[in-house]
Write a protein that holds these residues in place. Structure first.
Motif, PDB file in Angstrom:
ATOM      1  N   ALA A 268      -8.113  -3.845 -16.328  1.00  0.00           N
ATOM      2  CA  ALA A 268      -7.869  -5.162 -15.747  1.00  0.00           C
ATOM      3  C   ALA A 268      -6.495  -5.217 -15.096  1.00  0.00           C
ATOM      4  CB  ALA A 268      -7.995  -6.237 -16.827  1.00  0.00           C
ATOM      5  N   ALA A 269      -5.509  -4.586 -15.735  1.00  0.00           N
ATOM      6  CA  ALA A 269      -4.160  -4.560 -15.159  1.00  0.00           C
ATOM      7  C   ALA A 269      -4.149  -3.815 -13.836  1.00  0.00           C
ATOM      8  CB  ALA A 269      -3.186  -3.922 -16.146  1.00  0.00           C
ATOM      9  N   GLN A 270      -4.894  -2.730 -13.749  1.00  0.00           N
ATOM     10  CA  GLN A 270      -4.958  -1.969 -12.490  1.00  0.00           C
ATOM     11  C   GLN A 270      -5.685  -2.756 -11.413  1.00  0.00           C
ATOM     12  OE1 GLN A 270      -6.775   1.576 -14.105  1.00  0.00           O
ATOM     13  NE2 GLN A 270      -4.856   2.725 -14.004  1.00  0.00           N
ATOM     14  N   ALA A 271      -6.718  -3.486 -11.784  1.00  0.00           N
ATOM     15  CA  ALA A 271      -7.437  -4.303 -10.798  1.00  0.00           C
ATOM     16  C   ALA A 271      -6.508  -5.369 -10.221  1.00  0.00           C
ATOM     17  CB  ALA A 271      -8.660  -4.942 -11.435  1.00  0.00           C
ATOM     18  N   GLN A 272      -5.661  -5.939 -11.064  1.00  0.00           N
ATOM     19  CA  GLN A 272      -4.698  -6.937 -10.577  1.00  0.00           C
ATOM     20  C   GLN A 272      -3.656  -6.276  -9.674  1.00  0.00           C
ATOM     21  OE1 GLN A 272      -2.841  -9.155 -13.714  1.00  0.00           O
ATOM     22  NE2 GLN A 272      -1.948 -10.663 -12.332  1.00  0.00           N
ATOM     23  N   LYS A 273      -3.323  -5.048  -9.985  1.00  0.00           N
ATOM     24  CA  LYS A 273      -2.273  -4.319  -9.263  1.00  0.00           C
ATOM     25  C   LYS A 273      -2.742  -3.795  -7.908  1.00  0.00           C
ATOM     26  CE  LYS A 273       1.037  -0.633 -10.536  1.00  0.00           C
ATOM     27  NZ  LYS A 273       1.346   0.335 -11.628  1.00  0.00           N
ATOM     28  N   TYR A 274      -3.966  -3.263  -7.869  1.00  0.00           N
ATOM     29  CA  TYR A 274      -4.462  -2.596  -6.663  1.00  0.00           C
ATOM     30  C   TYR A 274      -5.630  -3.321  -5.996  1.00  0.00           C
ATOM     31  CZ  TYR A 274      -2.023   1.325  -8.918  1.00  0.00           C
ATOM     32  OH  TYR A 274      -1.096   2.126  -9.542  1.00  0.00           O
TER      33      TYR A 274
ATOM     34  N   GLY B  56      -9.824  -4.326  -6.382  1.00  0.00           N
ATOM     35  CA  GLY B  56     -10.968  -3.602  -6.904  1.00  0.00           C
ATOM     36  C   GLY B  56     -11.513  -4.234  -8.160  1.00  0.00           C
ATOM     37  N   GLN B  57     -12.351  -3.495  -8.874  1.00  0.00           N
ATOM     38  CA  GLN B  57     -13.121  -4.046  -9.980  1.00  0.00           C
ATOM     39  C   GLN B  57     -12.774  -3.379 -11.296  1.00  0.00           C
ATOM     40  OE1 GLN B  57     -17.304  -4.028  -9.174  1.00  0.00           O
ATOM     41  NE2 GLN B  57     -17.852  -5.038 -11.095  1.00  0.00           N
ATOM     42  N   ALA B  58     -12.321  -4.166 -12.254  1.00  0.00           N
ATOM     43  CA  ALA B  58     -12.042  -3.660 -13.595  1.00  0.00           C
ATOM     44  C   ALA B  58     -13.340  -3.303 -14.305  1.00  0.00           C
ATOM     45  CB  ALA B  58     -11.280  -4.705 -14.399  1.00  0.00           C
ATOM     46  N   GLY B  59     -13.242  -2.328 -15.211  1.00  0.00           N
ATOM     47  CA  GLY B  59     -14.415  -1.932 -15.989  1.00  0.00           C
ATOM     48  C   GLY B  59     -15.367  -1.021 -15.252  1.00  0.00           C
ATOM     49  N   VAL B  60     -14.991  -0.580 -14.070  1.00  0.00           N
ATOM     50  CA  VAL B  60     -15.810   0.308 -13.240  1.00  0.00           C
ATOM     51  C   VAL B  60     -14.990   1.562 -12.931  1.00  0.00           C
ATOM     52  CG1 VAL B  60     -17.008   0.544 -11.026  1.00  0.00           C
ATOM     53  CG2 VAL B  60     -17.054  -1.642 -12.243  1.00  0.00           C
ATOM     54  N   ALA B  61     -15.659   2.688 -12.770  1.00  0.00           N
ATOM     55  CA  ALA B  61     -14.968   3.940 -12.461  1.00  0.00           C
ATOM     56  C   ALA B  61     -14.197   3.830 -11.148  1.00  0.00           C
ATOM     57  CB  ALA B  61     -15.964   5.086 -12.380  1.00  0.00           C
ATOM     58  N   TYR B  62     -13.091   4.554 -11.072  1.00  0.00           N
ATOM     59  CA  TYR B  62     -12.348   4.615  -9.812  1.00  0.00           C
ATOM     60  C   TYR B  62     -13.254   5.141  -8.697  1.00  0.00           C
ATOM     61  CZ  TYR B  62      -8.467   4.537 -13.160  1.00  0.00           C
ATOM     62  OH  TYR B  62      -7.622   4.207 -14.191  1.00  0.00           O
ATOM     63  N   ASP B  63     -14.065   6.120  -9.042  1.00  0.00           N
ATOM     64  CA  ASP B  63     -15.056   6.657  -8.108  1.00  0.00           C
ATOM     65  C   ASP B  63     -16.398   6.714  -8.821  1.00  0.00           C
ATOM     66  OD1 ASP B  63     -16.686   8.010  -6.365  1.00  0.00           O
ATOM     67  OD2 ASP B  63     -15.322   9.692  -6.025  1.00  0.00           O
ATOM     68  N   ALA B  64     -17.203   5.679  -8.609  1.00  0.00           N
ATOM     69  CA  ALA B  64     -18.510   5.592  -9.273  1.00  0.00           C
ATOM     70  C   ALA B  64     -19.472   6.666  -8.775  1.00  0.00           C
ATOM     71  CB  ALA B  64     -19.108   4.208  -9.061  1.00  0.00           C
TER      72      ALA B  64
ATOM     73  N   LEU C 168       4.540  -0.563  -2.075  1.00  0.00           N
ATOM     74  CA  LEU C 168       3.191  -0.214  -2.526  1.00  0.00           C
ATOM     75  C   LEU C 168       3.210   0.180  -3.998  1.00  0.00           C
ATOM     76  CD1 LEU C 168       2.100   1.887   0.590  1.00  0.00           C
ATOM     77  CD2 LEU C 168       1.295  -0.410  -0.038  1.00  0.00           C
ATOM     78  N   PRO C 169       2.289  -0.350  -4.807  1.00  0.00           N
ATOM     79  CA  PRO C 169       2.270  -0.043  -6.239  1.00  0.00           C
ATOM     80  C   PRO C 169       1.795   1.388  -6.500  1.00  0.00           C
ATOM     81  CG  PRO C 169       0.367  -1.371  -5.667  1.00  0.00           C
ATOM     82  CD  PRO C 169       1.218  -1.310  -4.434  1.00  0.00           C
ATOM     83  N   HIS C 170       2.187   1.900  -7.643  1.00  0.00           N
ATOM     84  CA  HIS C 170       1.797   3.260  -8.030  1.00  0.00           C
ATOM     85  C   HIS C 170       2.020   3.419  -9.519  1.00  0.00           C
ATOM     86  CE1 HIS C 170       6.084   4.254  -8.310  1.00  0.00           C
ATOM     87  NE2 HIS C 170       6.225   3.578  -7.176  1.00  0.00           N
ATOM     88  N   GLU C 171       1.492   4.502 -10.066  1.00  0.00           N
ATOM     89  CA  GLU C 171       1.716   4.839 -11.473  1.00  0.00           C
ATOM     90  C   GLU C 171       1.555   6.339 -11.649  1.00  0.00           C
ATOM     91  OE1 GLU C 171      -1.986   3.621 -13.997  1.00  0.00           O
ATOM     92  OE2 GLU C 171      -1.915   2.280 -12.243  1.00  0.00           O
ATOM     93  N   GLY C 172       2.028   6.835 -12.797  1.00  0.00           N
ATOM     94  CA  GLY C 172       1.982   8.270 -13.034  1.00  0.00           C
ATOM     95  C   GLY C 172       0.622   8.737 -13.521  1.00  0.00           C
ATOM     96  N   THR C 173       0.372  10.022 -13.337  1.00  0.00           N
ATOM     97  CA  THR C 173      -0.800  10.671 -13.920  1.00  0.00           C
ATOM     98  C   THR C 173      -0.383  12.050 -14.412  1.00  0.00           C
ATOM     99  OG1 THR C 173      -3.137  11.248 -13.593  1.00  0.00           O
ATOM    100  CG2 THR C 173      -1.651  11.713 -11.762  1.00  0.00           C
ATOM    101  N   ASP C 174      -0.940  12.464 -15.517  1.00  0.00           N
ATOM    102  CA  ASP C 174      -0.510  13.676 -16.200  1.00  0.00           C
ATOM    103  C   ASP C 174      -0.920  14.945 -15.453  1.00  0.00           C
ATOM    104  OD1 ASP C 174       0.549  15.131 -18.457  1.00  0.00           O
ATOM    105  OD2 ASP C 174      -1.507  15.509 -19.071  1.00  0.00           O
ATOM    106  N   PHE C 175      -0.100  15.980 -15.580  1.00  0.00           N
ATOM    107  CA  PHE C 175      -0.486  17.320 -15.154  1.00  0.00           C
ATOM    108  C   PHE C 175      -1.456  17.869 -16.205  1.00  0.00           C
ATOM    109  CE2 PHE C 175       3.623  17.915 -12.652  1.00  0.00           C
ATOM    110  CZ  PHE C 175       2.981  17.977 -11.427  1.00  0.00           C
ATOM    111  N   ASP C 176      -2.716  17.474 -16.125  1.00  0.00           N
ATOM    112  CA  ASP C 176      -3.684  17.861 -17.142  1.00  0.00           C
ATOM    113  C   ASP C 176      -4.527  19.065 -16.748  1.00  0.00           C
ATOM    114  OD1 ASP C 176      -5.242  16.739 -15.186  1.00  0.00           O
ATOM    115  OD2 ASP C 176      -6.025  15.102 -16.413  1.00  0.00           O
TER     116      ASP C 176
END
Length: 510
Positions: A428-434, A436-444, A392-400
């Protein structure tokens, strides 16, 4: 940072400290690993999005019965906390409430209308702790602050007399929202409108009930730039109405722990249970709360006796600045903090247009706040390893600082967890990876009324509840991957960053 005084702390499950002079301990060897692997497999097998949805349907019904939300300090949240408490009590957990006081905020009006030269409505969000306008709002000319690296952060940004009696239009960046509106007020502005310096809406806070000096709201970058361009061409008049109810109320965390397991090696997992006032909060954060509840109930059904105590927490008032988690950590003694071996946080794990984010414990992405406390890298590796084994694909996110891991990191406790995206825009890279729709919020539907049962991606939910299940099964028996630390752990990592909490307690440099 929005901090309400934590008072009236009930006797939560704060954990008994290890006996004096006793070093934290855990079992070693193949038996420990075998127990962990066995329990992990069992919990992952039992966990499913379908089971989590049962709890989400309950949260939705409780919101529907209580003005459409489950915000801290409201009957909707109280009912949600009671539901979680009762489910855990029936399952055999040791359960308690932790009551604390908050500055309750409810937005009563947030409108912005350009009255001339081109009449139109502009979406605006009231910043938490803002001063209120009169009913009907204030009408005045816009005055735009010149854009530079610290727009609106210093008195010199406001030309003498140019802002008197006007509404200041300020780009985000360089200092907190509170500072911007304070400087605008000092220059004579009657209200402040802050526009984003990136895509997405501003959903923020002035950080403190006493910080607001003039009515202040946030708008998008596109709307702000359009207004600024219009002001450059000639006078622009607007009417802004921003009103909030602000009062002291009580709310409570729900804390549950296994009866078995070493208290001096406590494994802790949490999710915030409260929504914003605008909606039922089914993804933010009914998803994390329901996922955690499902795994906790599955663990109880195994009748497993974990080697390490497992503690689950459902935080309140995250949306007001991580107040529930802060109240909990503040009530721990140094010894009790040292007994918490790790903390895993799950916030928004079913975003409709999701990406699979794992908190970057080792700062391998080299962005933002830096690595978590010692042990956070291992927590990240545990989650990414589980996902890798499943392809399963994944990527990091900052402790912000955007969720309840913040107070644990500040206390030096190894932290991690997952997140599937909020108002950020999918690439666009994330849409290819997971998908869904590029250019749209993860949670609209982030922080909106449409964050309801239709706003859940079952695939994302299923993956993340399995992550929770694997983590609980693993660390309940096997903590060998997590380094031990001294009792005096932990200077605050996020100190030194000029930040402002967003409306869900999330931190954003303003």
């Amino acid at each position: 940072m929005a901090i309400a005084t934590a008072t009236a702390l009930a006797a939560p499950l704060l954990m008994a400290a290890a006996p004096a002079g006793k070093a934290p301990s855990h079992r070693h060897g193949s038996h420990t690993a075998q127990d962990a692997a066995k329990l992990s497999r069992k919990l992952v097998r039992e966990a499913s999005a379908q089971d989590v949805l049962r709890h989400l349907k309950k949260f939705q019904s409780l919101a529907d019965a209580n003005d459409g939300n489950r915000a801290a300090g409201t009957p909707g949240h109280d009912a949600s906390a009671a539901y979680v408490y009762n489910e855990l009590k029936k399952a055999g957990y040791k359960v308690s409430y932790q009551t604390f006081q908050i500055a309750y905020i409810e937005t009563l009006a947030e409108t912005l209308r350009v009255t001339s030269p081109t009449p139109r409505d502009v979406d605006i969000s009231a910043l938490s702790y803002t001063k209120s306008t009169p009913v009907g709002g204030v009408t005045a000319a816009l005055a735009a602050v010149p854009v530079d690296a610290t727009t609106g952060c210093e008195a010199g940004d406001y030309a003498a007399g140019a802002f008197t009696g006007k509404i200041a239009l300020i780009q985000r960046g360089g200092c907190t929202f509170a500072v911007k509106q304070q400087e605008a007020a000092a220059a004579g502005a009657v209200a402040a409108i802050i526009y984003n310096n990136t895509t997405g809406v501003i959903s923020g806070t002035l950080g403190d009930p006493n910080a607001g000096v003039i009515p202040t709201g946030g708008i998008t970058q596109a709307d702000g730039q359009a207004l600024a361009a219009e002001v450059a061409q000639g006078p622009v008049t607007v009417t802004a109405e921003i009103r909030q109810l602000q009062e002291q109320r009580n709310t409570r965390n729900v804390i549950a722990e296994t009866k078995a397991g070493k208290a001096d090696r406590t494994v802790m997992l949490g999710a915030h249970l409260d929504s914003v006032n605008a909606g039922p909060g089914i993804n933010d954060n009914g998803s994390g709360s329901a996922g955690l509840l499902d795994v906790a109930l599955d663990l109880a059904k195994t009748h497993d006796k974990p080697a390490n105590k497992v503690r689950f927490a459902w935080w309140s008032a995250e949306e007001l600045g991580l107040l529930g988690a802060e109240a909990y950590v503040a009530a721990l003694t140094p010894e009790q903090k040292a007994d918490v071996a790790l903390y895993l946080n799950f916030d928004m794990i079913g975003s409709k247009n999701f990406a699979q984010f794992v908190y970057d414990g080792d700062d391998s992405d080299a962005t933002g706040a830096g690595p978590g406390p010692d042990g956070s890298a291992q927590l990240e590796k545990g989650i990414t390893g589980f996902l890798d084994r499943r392809g399963l694909p994944h990527e990091g996110t900052d402790f912000d600082g955007r969720s309840d891991y913040g107070p644990f990191i500040d206390a030096g406790i190894p932290s991690g967890g997952t997140f599937t995206g909020a108002e950020g825009i999918k690439t666009a890279a994330q849409a290819q990876k997971y998908g869904g729709q590029a250019g749209v919020a993860y949670d609209a539907c982030y922080h909106s009324a449409c964050d309801d049962l239709s706003n859940i991606n079952k695939k994302a939910l299923d993956v993340n509840v399995d992550i929770i299940a694997d983590a609980v099964g693993t660390y309940a028996h096997d903590l060998r991957s997590i380094p031990q630390r001294p009792a005096a752990a932990g200077a605050a990592r996020l100190a030194g960053t000029d930040t402002a909490r967003t409306a869900d307690g999330h931190t954003a440099t303003s």
